[in-house]
Design a protein around this motif. Structure first.
Motif, PDB file in Angstrom:
ATOM      1  N   UNK A   1      37.060  44.737  44.650  1.00 59.20           N
ATOM      2  CA  UNK A   1      37.082  44.079  43.223  1.00 59.20           C
ATOM      3  C   UNK A   1      36.476  45.076  42.040  1.00 59.20           C
ATOM      4  N   UNK A   2      35.517  45.952  42.306  1.00 63.03           N
ATOM      5  CA  UNK A   2      34.907  46.677  41.387  1.00 63.03           C
ATOM      6  C   UNK A   2      36.153  47.881  41.086  1.00 63.03           C
ATOM      7  N   UNK A   3      36.804  48.409  41.867  1.00 60.79           N
ATOM      8  CA  UNK A   3      38.024  49.211  41.581  1.00 60.79           C
ATOM      9  C   UNK A   3      39.202  48.437  41.065  1.00 60.79           C
ATOM     10  N   UNK A   4      39.377  47.034  41.172  1.00 59.25           N
ATOM     11  CA  UNK A   4      40.488  46.429  40.515  1.00 59.25           C
ATOM     12  C   UNK A   4      39.804  45.283  39.689  1.00 59.25           C
ATOM     13  N   UNK A   5      39.571  45.492  38.573  1.00 57.33           N
ATOM     14  CA  UNK A   5      38.789  44.450  38.012  1.00 57.33           C
ATOM     15  C   UNK A   5      39.587  43.245  37.581  1.00 57.33           C
ATOM     16  N   UNK A   6      41.113  43.409  37.571  1.00 61.53           N
ATOM     17  CA  UNK A   6      41.845  42.127  37.535  1.00 61.53           C
ATOM     18  C   UNK A   6      41.963  41.288  38.540  1.00 61.53           C
ATOM     19  N   UNK A   7      41.526  41.897  39.849  1.00 63.54           N
ATOM     20  CA  UNK A   7      41.641  40.976  41.060  1.00 63.54           C
ATOM     21  C   UNK A   7      40.365  40.046  40.927  1.00 63.54           C
ATOM     22  N   UNK A   8      39.331  40.568  40.134  1.00 65.99           N
ATOM     23  CA  UNK A   8      38.184  39.515  40.268  1.00 65.99           C
ATOM     24  C   UNK A   8      38.716  38.131  39.608  1.00 65.99           C
ATOM     25  N   UNK A   9      39.587  38.000  38.699  1.00 65.42           N
ATOM     26  CA  UNK A   9      40.178  37.048  38.206  1.00 65.42           C
ATOM     27  C   UNK A   9      40.822  36.009  39.266  1.00 65.42           C
ATOM     28  N   UNK A  10      41.165  36.514  40.277  1.00 67.85           N
ATOM     29  CA  UNK A  10      42.011  35.670  41.645  1.00 67.85           C
ATOM     30  C   UNK A  10      41.300  35.514  42.391  1.00 67.85           C
ATOM     31  N   UNK A  11      39.741  35.649  42.415  1.00 66.83           N
ATOM     32  CA  UNK A  11      38.967  35.290  43.468  1.00 66.83           C
ATOM     33  C   UNK A  11      38.838  33.734  43.579  1.00 66.83           C
ATOM     34  N   UNK A  12      38.904  32.918  44.542  1.00 66.62           N
ATOM     35  CA  UNK A  12      38.947  31.438  44.710  1.00 66.62           C
ATOM     36  C   UNK A  12      37.538  30.923  43.879  1.00 66.62           C
ATOM     37  N   UNK A  13      37.888  30.160  43.261  1.00 70.51           N
ATOM     38  CA  UNK A  13      36.553  29.446  42.311  1.00 70.51           C
ATOM     39  C   UNK A  13      35.420  28.901  43.570  1.00 70.51           C
ATOM     40  N   UNK A  14      34.466  29.087  42.817  1.00 66.45           N
ATOM     41  CA  UNK A  14      33.005  28.764  43.499  1.00 66.45           C
ATOM     42  C   UNK A  14      32.771  29.572  45.001  1.00 66.45           C
ATOM     43  N   UNK A  15      33.541  30.764  44.970  1.00 69.05           N
ATOM     44  CA  UNK A  15      33.125  31.756  46.083  1.00 69.05           C
ATOM     45  C   UNK A  15      31.869  32.537  45.843  1.00 69.05           C
ATOM     46  N   UNK A  16      31.119  33.090  46.974  1.00 70.82           N
ATOM     47  CA  UNK A  16      30.149  33.338  46.911  1.00 70.82           C
ATOM     48  C   UNK A  16      30.072  35.208  47.100  1.00 70.82           C
ATOM     49  N   UNK A  17      29.848  35.722  46.188  1.00 71.95           N
ATOM     50  CA  UNK A  17      29.447  37.353  46.187  1.00 71.95           C
ATOM     51  C   UNK A  17      28.188  37.806  46.389  1.00 71.95           C
ATOM     52  N   UNK A  18      27.951  38.676  47.303  1.00 69.76           N
ATOM     53  CA  UNK A  18      26.505  39.086  47.754  1.00 69.76           C
ATOM     54  C   UNK A  18      26.511  40.527  47.502  1.00 69.76           C
ATOM     55  N   UNK A  19      26.387  41.075  46.409  1.00 67.85           N
ATOM     56  CA  UNK A  19      26.194  42.409  45.882  1.00 67.85           C
ATOM     57  C   UNK A  19      24.502  43.169  46.230  1.00 67.85           C
ATOM     58  N   UNK A  20      24.457  43.898  46.365  1.00 67.16           N
ATOM     59  CA  UNK A  20      23.288  44.705  46.443  1.00 67.16           C
ATOM     60  C   UNK A  20      23.286  45.427  44.891  1.00 67.16           C
ATOM     61  N   UNK A  21      22.065  45.958  44.397  1.00 69.88           N
ATOM     62  CA  UNK A  21      22.103  46.296  42.940  1.00 69.88           C
ATOM     63  C   UNK A  21      23.306  47.145  42.741  1.00 69.88           C
ATOM     64  N   UNK A  22      23.423  48.119  43.481  1.00 67.29           N
ATOM     65  CA  UNK A  22      24.396  49.215  43.263  1.00 67.29           C
ATOM     66  C   UNK A  22      25.915  48.705  43.097  1.00 67.29           C
ATOM     67  N   UNK A  23      26.160  47.605  44.066  1.00 68.85           N
ATOM     68  CA  UNK A  23      27.267  47.076  44.090  1.00 68.85           C
ATOM     69  C   UNK A  23      27.375  46.161  42.800  1.00 68.85           C
ATOM     70  N   UNK A  24      26.455  45.352  42.207  1.00 69.29           N
ATOM     71  CA  UNK A  24      26.578  44.816  41.211  1.00 69.29           C
ATOM     72  C   UNK A  24      26.894  45.659  39.856  1.00 69.29           C
ATOM     73  N   UNK A  25      26.189  46.590  39.881  1.00 76.98           N
ATOM     74  CA  UNK A  25      26.473  47.628  38.674  1.00 76.98           C
ATOM     75  C   UNK A  25      27.895  48.035  38.774  1.00 76.98           C
ATOM     76  N   UNK A  26      28.324  48.269  39.942  1.00 69.69           N
ATOM     77  CA  UNK A  26      29.729  48.640  40.004  1.00 69.69           C
ATOM     78  C   UNK A  26      30.771  47.491  39.479  1.00 69.69           C
ATOM     79  N   UNK A  27      30.369  46.328  39.798  1.00 70.51           N
ATOM     80  CA  UNK A  27      31.166  45.318  39.288  1.00 70.51           C
ATOM     81  C   UNK A  27      31.107  44.886  37.941  1.00 70.51           C
ATOM     82  N   UNK A  28      29.797  45.001  37.227  1.00 66.43           N
ATOM     83  CA  UNK A  28      29.590  44.260  35.853  1.00 66.43           C
ATOM     84  C   UNK A  28      28.721  45.456  35.007  1.00 66.43           C
ATOM     85  N   UNK A  29      28.616  46.424  35.316  1.00 61.19           N
ATOM     86  CA  UNK A  29      28.170  47.519  34.604  1.00 61.19           C
ATOM     87  C   UNK A  29      26.495  47.594  34.865  1.00 61.19           C
TER      88      UNK A  29
END
Length: 495
Positions: free
Chosen positions: A352-380
């Motif tokens: 998802x971090x490598x393809x930000x457009x894909x983030x918009x296609x995640x089913x609503x109410x889904x659960x993402x479980x990042x550690x801090x580095x993964x969170x940083x890759x996703x959202x800066x």
């Protein structure tokens, strides 16, 4: 348990004063007495004390503690930070009471008054409390440095001096305490990794603040505890069958990383799911069938088969998936086929971090479980822990997702703007594979028809409780991810 910031805590005090009723000076006496009793109950009976007080109500707490210690024949020296003005009314009342004892009272009006602290004295920090809104400077900052450089054991009252309650104090001059004695509920500052070296071990003391306040005061944050999870996990019905507990799928594993898929699958099954199907590469077929015979398998030659995904109650995707070029297409296919809430972790998040457009296609109410580095890759990147929490809440609302930001007090950001800090778990869980276990537990709970918020809350707490039970059985040092699965049954029993 609600988590309150400065203004809410002050309002709770005032509510108690009005509705108990009780005078503010008597409430101060009650709070300080709780601290005094904690000292006696925790092997400080034979110590001497150096108590540092400002002239606010935190300093008033320090004066009461000093009086109680002096009256029980402890050697006490009180150091009052002096800027030439009177203290609060309750401070002045307790200063007069302290003068009636034989306590040595000294005033610090300049750096020349910063005398050395006896080597064996326990330092009580009652300088600033939770009401500050700017960094400590001048003489106050010099005194804090003096305490930190002393090498003495430090116990902070309410909150270490110089630390902000609900925003970052990074770069501030802050007392470094080994123990913090605080009152009634957690403060946001106690849950932030950046404050660990200042707060030491936090001890919450019940000082009888009026419970009626909790019914009228909402809070943006709550602490996930056993009582909360006990309302989520309910007994099974005697005539139920496996179909009642859902069918989960796991899309996971790759050559050399099938262990992640196995851990996720075993945890999902132990969480109580009715049926589990694992979508894995052909190279992992023997491993999965041997390690997890309770699970069904679907395999592809090089990749993961992604057909008929709509039949599952939920899907967990990511553990051990690897960084393959086809992952984006794989996730997109899964998202298109199944629009129920799912769990995305590890390489699923990296995709998802490598393809930000894909983030918009995640089913609503889904659960993402990042550690801090993964969170940083996703959202800066974020400047501090508080900003990361606020970013998580913002992104959860923006994308209609639940974000489980893993850490010592794992934070769950809900799309309605509310946040939840988890209370279970220990440092022994900082080892490879424990995140895969968490993904499996949450997926299993989702498949059992728990709402996403409840699945995230209960999953995170059970995961941490399993780690606590495993560490108690062996040690934090020897803990491995498999231990969490082995103790999951006991975690359920404990709630």
């Amino acid at each position: 348990m609600q988590i309150f910031a400065t203004e809410q805590i002050r309002a709770w005090d005032e509510y108690t004063i009005r509705h108990e009723p009780i005078t503010s000076v008597d409430l101060m006496e009650r709070a300080a007495t709780a601290c005094y009793e904690w000292l006696l109950q925790n092997n400080y009976k034979d110590h001497s004390f150096a108590i540092y007080c400002g002239k606010g109500n935190n300093g008033g707490d320090g004066l009461v503690i000093a009086r109680l210690l002096a009256q029980s024949n402890h050697k006490v020296t009180v150091h009052i930070l002096e800027f030439g003005h009177k203290g609060t009314e309750d401070f002045q009342i307790n200063l007069a009471r302290l003068h009636e004892t034989n306590t040595d009272i000294r005033f610090i009006s300049s750096e020349e008054n910063l005398h050395s602290i006896p080597a064996k004295a326990v330092v009580i920090d009652a300088l600033l409390g939770s009401g500050i809104n700017r960094p400590a400077d001048g003489l106050t900052a010099s005194l804090i440095k003096h305490i930190n450089n002393s090498g003495n054991e430090v116990i902070a009252i309410d909150i270490p001096s110089g630390l902000f309650v609900d925003h970052s104090a990074r770069g501030n001059i802050v007392v470094k305490a080994q123990n913090t004695l605080s009152f009634q509920c957690f403060k946001p500052a106690f849950l932030m990794p950046e404050n660990a070296e200042h707060i030491g071990q936090v001890h919450l003391l019940d000082i009888g603040l009026h419970p009626g306040f909790l019914k009228i005061q909402d809070s943006p944050f709550e602490l996930v505890d056993q009582a909360m999870v006990g309302h989520i996990i309910t007994p099974r019905k005697p005539f139920s069958h496996k179909g009642d507990y859902g069918h989960a799928a796991i899309v996971a594993g790759s050559y050399g990383m099938m262990g992640a898929a196995v851990l996720c699958a075993r945890a999902c099954l132990r969480s109580g799911v009715g049926k589990l199907t694992c979508h894995i590469p052909a190279s992992g077929y023997t491993i999965m069938q041997t390690s997890v015979p309770e699970a069904m398998c679907k395999t592809g030659e090089e990749t993961h088969p992604a057909q008929e995904m709509d039949k599952y109650d939920t899907i967990a995707i990511g553990p051990g998936l690897g960084s393959h070029a086809g992952n984006s297409n794989l996730l997109q296919s899964v998202f298109e086929q199944n629009r129920r809430p799912m769990v995305i972790d590890a390489d699923g998040l990296n995709t998802l971090a490598g393809d930000k457009m894909l983030l918009k296609k995640v089913p609503p109410q889904s659960i993402l479980t990042p550690h801090p580095k993964e969170f940083e890759r996703l959202f800066g990147k974020t400047a501090n822990d508080y900003e990361r929490i606020q970013t998580a809440l913002q992104k959860a609302a923006e994308h209609n997702l639940y974000l489980v930001l893993k850490g010592r007090y794992t934070f769950i950001a809900a799309p309605d703007g509310k946040g939840y800090f988890n209370s279970s778990g220990n440092p022994g869980m900082a080892t490879g594979g424990t995140g895969d276990v968490l993904t499996g537990i949450i997926a299993g709970l989702l498949a059992q028809k728990h709402p996403p918020l409840h699945a995230a809350i209960a999953g995170v707490f059970l995961h941490g409780r399993s780690g606590d039970l495993a560490a108690a059985y062996s040690s934090q040092f020897s803990l491995i991810a498999t231990d969490l699965i082995d103790f999951l049954g006991q975690a359920y029993q404990s709630i």
